[in-house]
Design a protein around this motif. Sequence first.
Motif, PDB file in Angstrom:
ATOM      1  N   UNK A 169      13.920  -0.633   2.563  1.00 52.53           N
ATOM      2  CA  UNK A 169      14.843   0.505   2.519  1.00 52.53           C
ATOM      3  C   UNK A 169      14.774   1.311   1.225  1.00 52.53           C
ATOM      4  N   UNK A 170      14.844   0.681   0.021  1.00 53.35           N
ATOM      5  CA  UNK A 170      14.784   1.511  -1.201  1.00 53.35           C
ATOM      6  C   UNK A 170      13.471   2.291  -1.323  1.00 53.35           C
ATOM      7  N   UNK A 171      12.371   1.617  -0.996  1.00 51.90           N
ATOM      8  CA  UNK A 171      11.080   2.301  -1.075  1.00 51.90           C
ATOM      9  C   UNK A 171      11.004   3.426  -0.051  1.00 51.90           C
ATOM     10  N   UNK A 172      11.559   3.158   1.128  1.00 52.10           N
ATOM     11  CA  UNK A 172      11.520   4.196   2.156  1.00 52.10           C
ATOM     12  C   UNK A 172      12.320   5.424   1.718  1.00 52.10           C
ATOM     13  N   UNK A 187       6.762   3.945   7.341  1.00 54.78           N
ATOM     14  CA  UNK A 187       7.326   4.062   8.688  1.00 54.78           C
ATOM     15  C   UNK A 187       6.784   2.940   9.589  1.00 54.78           C
ATOM     16  N   UNK A 188       5.485   2.650   9.427  1.00 53.63           N
ATOM     17  CA  UNK A 188       4.881   1.556  10.203  1.00 53.63           C
ATOM     18  C   UNK A 188       5.548   0.227   9.848  1.00 53.63           C
ATOM     19  N   UNK A 198       0.834  -1.210   0.000  1.00 53.97           N
ATOM     20  CA  UNK A 198       0.000   0.000   0.000  1.00 53.97           C
ATOM     21  C   UNK A 198       0.865   1.256   0.000  1.00 53.97           C
ATOM     22  N   UNK A 199       1.965   1.231   0.737  1.00 52.82           N
ATOM     23  CA  UNK A 199       2.869   2.380   0.739  1.00 52.82           C
ATOM     24  C   UNK A 199       3.396   2.644  -0.663  1.00 52.82           C
ATOM     25  N   UNK A 200       3.760   1.557  -1.365  1.00 56.53           N
ATOM     26  CA  UNK A 200       4.265   1.693  -2.731  1.00 56.53           C
ATOM     27  C   UNK A 200       3.182   2.253  -3.659  1.00 56.53           C
ATOM     28  N   UNK A 208       7.700  -2.161  12.338  1.00 53.52           N
ATOM     29  CA  UNK A 208       7.321  -3.559  12.573  1.00 53.52           C
ATOM     30  C   UNK A 208       8.472  -4.498  12.230  1.00 53.52           C
ATOM     31  N   UNK A 209       9.169  -4.229  11.105  1.00 56.04           N
ATOM     32  CA  UNK A 209      10.267  -5.104  10.675  1.00 56.04           C
ATOM     33  C   UNK A 209      11.403  -5.088  11.695  1.00 56.04           C
TER      34      UNK A 209
END
Length: 569
Positions: free
Chosen positions: A311-314, A292-293, A274-276, A297-298
């Motif tokens: 990480x890349x998506x963040x 961030x959520x 969903x973030x993507x 969690x990870x």
Amino acid sequence: MKYFVSAIFTIIMSVMPCYGTVTDNSALLSHLDSLINHRDEIEMKKQMSLAELGAKMRSARNDEERYRINNMLYDQYYFYNVDSAMNYIDRNLLIASKIGNDDSITELKIKKSFLLAASGLLKESGDVLSEYSGEMLPLPLRKKYYGQMIYLYSHMGNYMGGPADGKNYYYAVEQEYKDSLVSILTSEDADYLWYQGLNKWGNYSAKNDTIVAQLEKALAESRLDTREDAQNAYILGCLYLDNGDNENYMKYMIMSAIADVNIGNRDIASVQELAKECYATGDIDRAYNYIEYCLEAALKYPNRVRAITIAPLQRKINQAYQDRNLRQERRLRILLWVVCGLVLVLGFTIFTIFRQMKRLKSQGAKLDKINHTLNTHVMELSRAKSQLTEVNAQLSALNTQLTEANEGLREANYVKEEYVGYVFSICSSYIRKLDDFRKTINRKAKAKQWDDIRTITDSTSMAKDELREFYNNFDTIFLHIYPHFVSDFNALLIPEERITPKEGELLNTELRIYALVRLGITDSVKIAEFLHCSAQTVYNNRFKVRNKAIVPKTEFAEAVKTLGKVAIE
């Protein structure tokens, strides 16, 4: 206080409706946002559940009971905290080794392999199961073994990168295990729908396939509060994406995320997806919140592989978030300069207004004196106007009364003229008739026709004929003056009691009585003399007609006096 908040949140979660019929993705997103914002309450609820199991463990009396509770704790921890889950697996391995139950040891090693893979220790996960192969295991354990190998090689392929179309070695091995597992699964298996959908993901075709309908049916009956619900919604969304249906992809991915957040799943892929998607559609705030959520969690789980993929998506989302904030900051800076300019203009305007107010204040004093004088004159004019209005009202009332009086006089004059002519005509007619009668009697007397004279003078027919003619003449002249009297008079009566003269009559006795009332003759004795009848007859007829009236009896005579518009020629 914490337990109270948790209890309230538990009640809210227990009464939430099923989401199978929800189609509004914005509403689902809002609900997911609310759950993420209240993740501390969900965490508290989870901790309370774990604390209850911990209390049961402390009161366990034997290895069998401890083994069962360890399994229950593992079921709560395996998607929540990998280290705690591993602790309970190791405890049960000791108990199973002590008992010598090989099937239990195998099942526990499969679970341990899952935990190692979930935490990113992929080599160690493979080493745990290196001594096993699917063919050597009984069917229930074979299913779990194939499921774990699918999970392991999926993570290996994900970790190594590369295409997921079979060119990547690990994805190819994963597909082999998928095929093996699907071939032995039955519809009674708990993960049947998940693995059926997983096996079709990537090259799914809706033609002649029922898996989507089965998944939709299962989700329509779910409360989105189990790991199974999260998996089914996730794979259903992926199958819709295969067919290019982005709306349903989003819908079921959100539902999967809702289920994941509800159960406190920290190995969470749905929110990452969903973030993507939110990042791709420009919803940066949601994308930032979701990623961030996921990272939080990870790290708490911990899942090294997922942290690497996040990480890349963040970085992209954080960069977009910072760029957006910089643009907003630039806009705010521009707005700040504009506001400063407006403040200067406003200050100059206030100064100018203040100077003008001082000038106006001095002029206002002069105007006050003038206004006072004008107000005095206005009050005098107002009083004069009020007096003039009263005089005009009095004149208007007098004019109205004069008009009514003139109209009454005109009507009275007309009636008098008509009836004077009528009376003169009758008198002349009766003089002529009396003279003819005299001549007839005189002639018969000279001829000594005494019997004829006696016959003529004894008969009442002549009087009746004259009276009939008198009534007819009266009716004719009255209706000439008041042509609508009969209809107006009947309008004062109850519809079923209205008076209709007989054929050949213009007025009957009741109408004649009230015709005389209309002419101003209200005394019953005078009416009786005029109509050649008794006063009692007149009284009875008046009383009978008043009882038929729709107006009050006391007002009936006055109402009759206003009837009929005079036909003045």
